[in-house]
Design an enzyme around this catalytic site. Structure first.
Site, mmCIF file in Angstrom:
data_model
loop_
_atom_site.group_PDB
_atom_site.id
_atom_site.type_symbol
_atom_site.label_atom_id
_atom_site.label_comp_id
_atom_site.label_asym_id
_atom_site.label_seq_id
_atom_site.Cartn_x
_atom_site.Cartn_y
_atom_site.Cartn_z
ATOM 1 N N ASN A 150 40.677 33.142 37.892
ATOM 2 C CA ASN A 150 41.808 32.743 37.029
ATOM 3 C C ASN A 150 42.323 31.338 37.309
ATOM 4 O O ASN A 150 42.712 30.616 36.402
ATOM 5 C CB ASN A 150 42.927 33.783 37.113
ATOM 6 C CG ASN A 150 43.526 33.869 38.493
ATOM 7 O OD1 ASN A 150 42.836 33.747 39.492
ATOM 8 N ND2 ASN A 150 44.820 34.066 38.564
ATOM 9 N N GLU A 248 44.851 39.101 48.996
ATOM 10 C CA GLU A 248 45.828 38.775 47.942
ATOM 11 C C GLU A 248 45.334 39.462 46.682
ATOM 12 O O GLU A 248 44.321 39.043 46.105
ATOM 13 C CB GLU A 248 45.884 37.254 47.724
ATOM 14 C CG GLU A 248 46.330 36.468 48.939
ATOM 15 C CD GLU A 248 47.782 36.743 49.313
ATOM 16 O OE1 GLU A 248 48.539 37.210 48.459
ATOM 17 O OE2 GLU A 248 48.130 36.500 50.478
ATOM 18 N N CYS A 282 48.230 35.793 38.613
ATOM 19 C CA CYS A 282 48.697 36.999 39.304
ATOM 20 C C CYS A 282 50.228 37.046 39.347
ATOM 21 O O CYS A 282 50.803 38.108 39.551
ATOM 22 C CB CYS A 282 48.125 37.054 40.703
ATOM 23 S SG CYS A 282 48.433 35.543 41.626
ATOM 24 N N GLU A 461 49.557 34.158 52.784
ATOM 25 C CA GLU A 461 48.958 32.825 52.808
ATOM 26 C C GLU A 461 50.095 31.816 52.796
ATOM 27 O O GLU A 461 51.265 32.179 52.767
ATOM 28 C CB GLU A 461 48.057 32.635 51.592
ATOM 29 C CG GLU A 461 46.867 33.572 51.580
ATOM 30 C CD GLU A 461 45.867 33.257 50.475
ATOM 31 O OE1 GLU A 461 46.293 32.997 49.334
ATOM 32 O OE2 GLU A 461 44.651 33.268 50.755
HETATM 33 P P1 NDP Z 1 37.615 40.543 41.416
HETATM 34 O O1 NDP Z 1 38.190 41.397 42.478
HETATM 35 O O2 NDP Z 1 36.720 41.158 40.424
HETATM 36 O O3 NDP Z 1 36.777 39.342 42.059
HETATM 37 C C1 NDP Z 1 37.310 38.435 42.996
HETATM 38 C C2 NDP Z 1 36.170 37.835 43.782
HETATM 39 O O4 NDP Z 1 35.550 38.844 44.563
HETATM 40 C C3 NDP Z 1 35.059 37.255 42.927
HETATM 41 O O5 NDP Z 1 34.523 36.124 43.567
HETATM 42 C C4 NDP Z 1 34.083 38.397 42.862
HETATM 43 O O6 NDP Z 1 32.778 38.002 42.516
HETATM 44 C C5 NDP Z 1 34.163 38.917 44.282
HETATM 45 N N1 NDP Z 1 33.724 40.287 44.452
HETATM 46 C C6 NDP Z 1 33.559 41.256 43.519
HETATM 47 N N2 NDP Z 1 33.106 42.402 44.097
HETATM 48 C C7 NDP Z 1 32.996 42.152 45.425
HETATM 49 C C8 NDP Z 1 32.609 42.939 46.557
HETATM 50 N N3 NDP Z 1 32.225 44.207 46.446
HETATM 51 N N4 NDP Z 1 32.648 42.368 47.780
HETATM 52 C C9 NDP Z 1 33.048 41.099 47.922
HETATM 53 N N5 NDP Z 1 33.403 40.295 46.895
HETATM 54 C C10 NDP Z 1 33.399 40.815 45.661
HETATM 55 O O7 NDP Z 1 38.844 39.811 40.745
HETATM 56 P P2 NDP Z 1 38.822 38.857 39.493
HETATM 57 O O8 NDP Z 1 37.917 37.713 39.754
HETATM 58 O O9 NDP Z 1 38.625 39.693 38.273
HETATM 59 O O10 NDP Z 1 40.315 38.272 39.528
HETATM 60 C C11 NDP Z 1 41.381 38.873 38.915
HETATM 61 C C12 NDP Z 1 42.204 39.652 39.918
HETATM 62 O O11 NDP Z 1 42.634 38.788 40.953
HETATM 63 C C13 NDP Z 1 43.467 40.221 39.317
HETATM 64 O O12 NDP Z 1 43.642 41.539 39.764
HETATM 65 C C14 NDP Z 1 44.568 39.337 39.887
HETATM 66 O O13 NDP Z 1 45.825 39.946 39.979
HETATM 67 C C15 NDP Z 1 44.018 38.991 41.222
HETATM 68 N N6 NDP Z 1 44.632 37.779 41.734
HETATM 69 C C16 NDP Z 1 45.518 37.871 42.778
HETATM 70 C C17 NDP Z 1 46.180 36.744 43.248
HETATM 71 C C18 NDP Z 1 47.119 36.821 44.407
HETATM 72 O O14 NDP Z 1 47.430 35.765 44.973
HETATM 73 N N7 NDP Z 1 47.586 37.987 44.807
HETATM 74 C C19 NDP Z 1 45.949 35.435 42.631
HETATM 75 C C20 NDP Z 1 44.995 35.454 41.556
HETATM 76 C C21 NDP Z 1 44.363 36.596 41.130
HETATM 77 P P3 NDP Z 1 32.301 38.111 40.965
HETATM 78 O O15 NDP Z 1 33.133 37.146 40.207
HETATM 79 O O16 NDP Z 1 30.886 37.764 41.016
HETATM 80 O O17 NDP Z 1 32.555 39.534 40.570
#
Ligand code: NDP
Length: 480
Positions: A150, A248, A282, A461
């Site tokens: 995002n 996070e 988020c 963080e």
């Molecule tokens: P995901 O959890 O799908 O993916 C996040 C990252 O993790 C990506 O690089 C993804 O790779 C990787 N990933 C996926 N599966 C695995 C696994 N089994 N083991 C290790 N890494 C993995 O999240 P999104 O990318 O869809 O992001 C959106 C989410 O992030 C929302 O829920 C949002 O709220 C949260 N978010 C939280 C924030 C915070 O500060 N609390 C800030 C921003 C977002 P790939 O893309 O290849 O699937």
């Protein structure tokens, strides 16, 4: 077509598998570049390079490490326009937003941590004439950093900057959905003089590359930002290995508006906090609770401003919302709009996919959507949608709105609008949330702790918190 490369041991290299994944431009739905389909072999090579680089990097004078990170920050700033365009093409966010928020923040992340690390100090605890304790902090070794799509460069650098500044070597994975600016960063890290192996970037799928990072026995700390479900999976693997974990995760943030608020500011900021970055932040407020005596007035003014927001080509400044990041994500958001209607919600504005004419007709666009008439505990109000969709509902008492606000499994951020000082403090204290904004939204000081409670994450963080996460403490007690 451009083929993105991994950064391993200071070299831009193809994946061991030799295969690539399609990278889509969400503005037009077309494939425009290729992402390495890396696997555990690439992660292994990255870990090996990082371990080789660690002894020299970890003992390098802080000032020297800091200078390299500042140089990197300056190079990103010099290339700001190139990065901003790349980010908008990859993610679908408006170019004006990448230019004014995402890329400047990546510049600040490196600058902030390059200088913050110079001020991290050790502690000492005297026991009078008996003994003295001093506590040292040393880098952990190889840190794993995994970030979402995002705010691609913004969140990627928010992790790797403190990891590197505190003397660790890094194996990082950006989201496979938005890899481009991490690739551009890899090029600049070489130009900035980052020693080979200090920063390694492995592109690819979460269940391959992400999982290999999380389960690698020689990566003792993992910093992850992403969905709560993925956070759970990561914990399942990393916790029994006793890794340090910073998670996070998702949110379902309440936006509480009392009748004594500064009305115009509350309406304007709520439009921003609901729909910035297509609602894919988020920290966006997705549940708006308005005190009943101003509910109708607020609703009318809010909906009027939301109707005026233009959706379309991310490259055009007139568009306030660009494209949704991917087709599956667009479909997920549309399915929640359908669910909201099934649950008895009324759509006040929006609710539909937008199909621009011409070249962008296959892009992923959704109207900013406002829904009312839903119970606070229905699925639409409990589950994270992460798109341009908000619900609005009235409340009568402080107690009632706190029940609504605290009813979800999440606890990342909350916003409160009131001119009543005592109430502001009281409500802030009662919210189950890691971050509370009063009469503002997303006003960030990088020194403050950032993170959520409940299913929104573990750890914080920001500021010295991140430097502490990426270092290990040792207490040494000397008997006098
Ligand atoms: P995901 O959890 O799908 O993916 C996040 C990252 O993790 C990506 O690089 C993804 O790779 C990787 N990933 C996926 N599966 C695995 C696994 N089994 N083991 C290790 N890494 C993995 O999240 P999104 O990318 O869809 O992001 C959106 C989410 O992030 C929302 O829920 C949002 O709220 C949260 N978010 C939280 C924030 C915070 O500060 N609390 C800030 C921003 C977002 P790939 O893309 O290849 O699937």
């Amino acid at each position: 077509m451009q083929h993105i490369q991994n950064l391993i041991n200071g070299q831009l290299v193809p994946p061991v598998s030799g295969t690539y994944i399609d990278n889509y431009n969400p503005a037009n739905g077309k494939v425009y570049s290729k992402i390495p389909d890396s696997d555990e072999r690439d992660v292994e090579a990255a870990v090996e390079a990082a371990r080789k680089a660690f002894p020299a990097w970890s003992v390098m004078a802080k000032e020297k490490r800091s200078a390299i990170l500042i140089k990197l920050s300056e190079l990103i700033e010099k290339n700001l326009e190139r990065f901003a365009i790349a980010e908008s093409i990859d993610n679908g966010k408006p170019l004006w937003l990448s230019r004014s928020v995402d890329i400047p923040r990546a510049v600040s992340n490196f600058h902030f941590y390059a200088t913050a690390a110079l001020h991290l100090h050790d502690e000492s605890h005297s026991m009078g004439a008996l003994a003295i304790n001093y506590t040292t902090r040393t880098p952990i070794g190889v840190a794993g950093c995994i970030s979402p799509w995002n705010l691609p460069l913004y969140l990627f650098t928010w992790k790797i900057a403190p990891a590197l500044a505190s003397g660790n070597c890094v194996v990082a994975k950006p989201s496979e959905i938005t890899p481009m600016t991490a690739y551009l960063l890899a090029e600049l890290s070489i130009e900035a003089g980052m020693p080979a192996g200090v920063l390694n970037i492995v592109h690819g799928l979460g269940h391959k590359v992400g999982k290999a990072i999380v389960s690698h026995p020689l990566i003792p700390a993992v910093s992850f930002t992403g969905g709560t479900k993925t956070g759970e999976e990561i914990s399942r693997i990393a916790a029994p290995m006793f890794k340090k974990l910073s998670l996070e995760l998702g949110g379902k943030n309440p936006n509480i508006i009392f009748a004594d608020c500064d009305f115009d500011k509350a309406v304007q900021t709520t439009v921003r906090s609901s729909f910035s970055n297509q609602g894919e932040i988020c920290l966006c407020g997705s549940r708006i609770f308005v005190e009943r005596s101003i509910y109708d007035k607020f609703k009318v003014a809010f909906v009027e401003q939301v109707k005026a927001l233009k959706v379309g080509d991310p490259m055009k400044d007139e568009n306030w919302l660009g494209a949704i990041v991917s087709k599956p994500h667009m479909e997920k958001i549309l399915s929640y709009i359908a669910l909201a209607q099934k649950e008895g919600g009324t759509i006040l504005t929006g609710g539909k996919q937008v199909k621009p004419e011409g070249e962008l007709s296959e892009g992923y666009y959704i109207q900013p959507t406002v829904i009312e008439g839903l119970a606070y505990d229905c699925r639409t109000n409990q589950e994270e949608i992460f798109g341009p969709v908000v619900t609005i509902q009235p409340f009568d008492t402080e107690e009632e709105v706190l029940t609504y606000a605290n009813s979800t499994t999440y606890g990342l951020a909350a916003t409160v609008w009131t001119q009543h000082l005592t109430r502001a403090h009281r409500v802030a204290a009662s919210l189950h949330s890691g971050i509370v904004w009063i009469n503002t939204w997303l006003l960030r000081d990088l020194r403050t702790p950032f993170g959520g409670v409940k299913n929104s994450g573990v750890g914080r963080e920001g500021g010295f918190e991140a430097l502490k996460f990426f270092t290990e403490e040792k207490n040494i007690c000397i008997k006098l």
